[in-house]
Design a protein around this motif. Sequence first.
Motif, short mmCIF file in Angstrom:
data_model
loop_
_atom_site.label_atom_id
_atom_site.label_comp_id
_atom_site.label_asym_id
_atom_site.label_seq_id
_atom_site.Cartn_x
_atom_site.Cartn_y
_atom_site.Cartn_z
N ALA A 61 3.34 -18.26 -8.89
CA ALA A 61 4.51 -19.10 -9.19
C ALA A 61 5.34 -19.41 -7.94
O ALA A 61 6.24 -20.23 -7.99
N GLY A 62 5.07 -18.71 -6.84
CA GLY A 62 5.79 -18.96 -5.58
C GLY A 62 7.15 -18.32 -5.48
O GLY A 62 7.90 -18.59 -4.54
N ILE A 63 7.50 -17.45 -6.43
CA ILE A 63 8.86 -16.89 -6.46
C ILE A 63 8.94 -15.57 -5.67
O ILE A 63 7.92 -14.94 -5.41
N PRO A 64 10.17 -15.15 -5.29
CA PRO A 64 10.30 -13.90 -4.55
C PRO A 64 10.33 -12.67 -5.46
O PRO A 64 10.73 -12.76 -6.62
N GLY A 65 9.89 -11.54 -4.90
CA GLY A 65 9.94 -10.27 -5.64
C GLY A 65 10.07 -9.12 -4.66
O GLY A 65 9.56 -9.18 -3.54
N ILE A 66 10.78 -8.07 -5.11
CA ILE A 66 10.96 -6.89 -4.25
C ILE A 66 10.45 -5.68 -5.01
O ILE A 66 10.44 -5.67 -6.24
N SER A 67 9.99 -4.65 -4.28
CA SER A 67 9.77 -3.35 -4.90
C SER A 67 10.66 -2.35 -4.20
O SER A 67 10.75 -2.35 -2.96
N LEU A 68 11.36 -1.53 -5.00
CA LEU A 68 12.17 -0.46 -4.41
C LEU A 68 11.99 0.80 -5.23
O LEU A 68 11.64 0.73 -6.41
N PRO A 69 12.20 1.97 -4.60
CA PRO A 69 11.96 3.22 -5.33
C PRO A 69 12.94 3.40 -6.49
O PRO A 69 14.13 3.11 -6.36
N CYS A 70 12.43 3.87 -7.64
CA CYS A 70 13.30 4.12 -8.80
C CYS A 70 12.99 5.47 -9.43
O CYS A 70 13.27 5.69 -10.59
N GLY A 71 12.38 6.36 -8.65
CA GLY A 71 12.10 7.68 -9.17
C GLY A 71 10.84 8.26 -8.57
O GLY A 71 10.18 7.61 -7.75
N PHE A 72 10.54 9.50 -8.98
CA PHE A 72 9.33 10.18 -8.53
C PHE A 72 8.65 10.80 -9.73
O PHE A 72 9.32 11.25 -10.67
N SER A 73 7.33 10.83 -9.70
CA SER A 73 6.59 11.48 -10.78
C SER A 73 6.69 13.00 -10.62
O SER A 73 7.12 13.49 -9.58
N LYS A 74 6.25 13.72 -11.66
CA LYS A 74 6.27 15.19 -11.58
C LYS A 74 5.41 15.67 -10.42
O LYS A 74 5.67 16.69 -9.80
N ALA A 75 4.36 14.89 -10.10
CA ALA A 75 3.49 15.26 -8.98
C ALA A 75 4.10 14.92 -7.62
O ALA A 75 3.49 15.16 -6.59
N GLY A 76 5.31 14.33 -7.64
CA GLY A 76 6.00 14.06 -6.39
C GLY A 76 5.66 12.72 -5.76
O GLY A 76 5.92 12.50 -4.58
N LEU A 77 5.09 11.79 -6.55
CA LEU A 77 4.75 10.47 -6.00
C LEU A 77 5.82 9.45 -6.39
O LEU A 77 6.35 9.47 -7.51
N PRO A 78 6.12 8.53 -5.46
CA PRO A 78 7.17 7.53 -5.72
C PRO A 78 6.79 6.55 -6.83
O PRO A 78 5.61 6.24 -7.02
#
Lengths: 477, 94
Positions: free
Chosen positions: A425-442
């Motif tokens: 679609a040509g639109i912008p998008g960001i990813s930012l951290p919103c937590g961590f799993s129990k295994a410690g992964l973002p």
Amino acid sequence: MNINELTAHEILRKIKAKETTAEEVHKACVARIEAVDKDVNAFVRLSDDAPDIKSHKGLPVPIGIKDNMCMRGVETTCASHILEGFKSPYDATVITKLKDSGAVLLGNCNMDEFAFGSSSESSYFGPVKNPWNLDCVPGGSSGGSTASVAANEAIWAIGSDTGGSIRQPASFCGVVGLKPTYGRVSRYGLIAFASSLDQIGPITKDVEDNALLLNILAGHDPMDSTSVNLPVPDYTKALERDVKGLTIGVPKEYFIDGMDPEVEAAVKETIEVLKKQGATFKEISLPHTEYAVATYYIVATAEASSNLARFDGVQYGLRVHPKETRKSKLIDMYEETRAVGFGDEAKRRIMLGTYALSSGYYDAYYLKGLKVRSLIKNDFDQAFKECDAIIGPTSPTTAFKAGEKTADPLSMYLSDIFTISANLAGIPGISLPCGFSKAGLPIGLQVMAKAFDEEMIFRIAYNYEQSQEWHKKRASL
Amino acid sequence: MISEDDVKKVAALSRIHLTEEEIPQFTKNLESILTYIEKLNELDVADVEPTSHVVPLENVHREDVVKPLLSQKEALSIAVEKQDGGFKVPKVIE
């Protein structure tokens, strides 16, 4: 905290206050690379000259550059054997802009070969590892760029995103990655994968740095006829505004069966946080989401098969002659160079794209793909009539184990299910951290907005980020 | 669905030499991807206009003025093989 663990805006403040120097920051990054990069493999090569940092005026921040952006006089290979020895005779526009800004270029970041992949395992120079857990992939294709930032080797980095190649690895590595609107950043000197989808963007430790780096990268470029001639705002100004009165859409298609429950819970929690800050949420529908991956693998591979036709041993890079004669000397040289020079995923995509464009299949595949692309774009046009931004998970899971998806290309493609639509679609998008799993992964949160409304994305992302502590966590490596 | 002969043909169009062992492996890979792509047949797109590009582009022209470009020497600095100021390739006409 060591100086290389700080954000660019913190470092710039310290340099101004004479608490540190640009040389010290550079030294700390180089020492960190020497200490950890044998494990992370985020860089395929480092800048060999010791930079004369005193002459760098402006923002002398050490940066990692994905290995698909041309730097004058420096080998640039797209992590492929076929570009071995290619030293670009010119700078990409983003490199010129970075040099003008005073940036200190650390080296070329590892990636999936020609940006074909979602795990950074298909590099000719070996796989990249996730700094949060070396048994896991960093995501891809800009996995070297995101891992270099997460491992505190680079202060910030740039990547390219054709179907999620900045956002998905940012999510897996717990950093902030933005795919700007198509046309916002010049692609001149970015070695093309799919020209109607590719976009360069910033990868940083927090949202403020992301806005700062986009300020450097964005803008019209006469050398890229698809870059758009619109004024570039000061993106850091968007951080000053709150989210009161905004309507944020939550697509029902972005919460699917088979999704990691920890990812779902973390994303739903962000909705509660933003509600408390005054945003209103609304369930929306993007009905053609389930067709995005199939559409992408027609459109992107068709464009790639054409773009990668130039790597044939004639001008630069690798040239291989087979031992026996098969067709003619020249054709044999093309076919052997490409057989030896490309990895399996590159061969698959070139052949798939060639097939989709070939006589007799064009209407059934390529033309159909372009038509479904219209439907996907229309989904967003309709959605943005009722909301200011869209929020959801960046990827259905956290970082997966190395080797887990390499045998099944299709399962790899599906990890980009939520990111591909923004490119189509040509639109912008960001990813930012919103937590961590129990295994410690973002876990990554994706925020998307209308074309050329990166300010809306930064506004929402910054308000959420600042109310949490996720962006302050650093991988212990 | 895609056959081994189709894969040989598409490899030739793509200018990629495949070994005898690679042909069945790539056929299997491409078949699984093409089967997934068949999903698009669920949609009726007869009346939909195709989107090849999301930015409404018109012809972009530059001013017709001479500007500095790469010199012949700089352009040839990347050549695999060069001769007499040109890129050298294998003999085309036998």
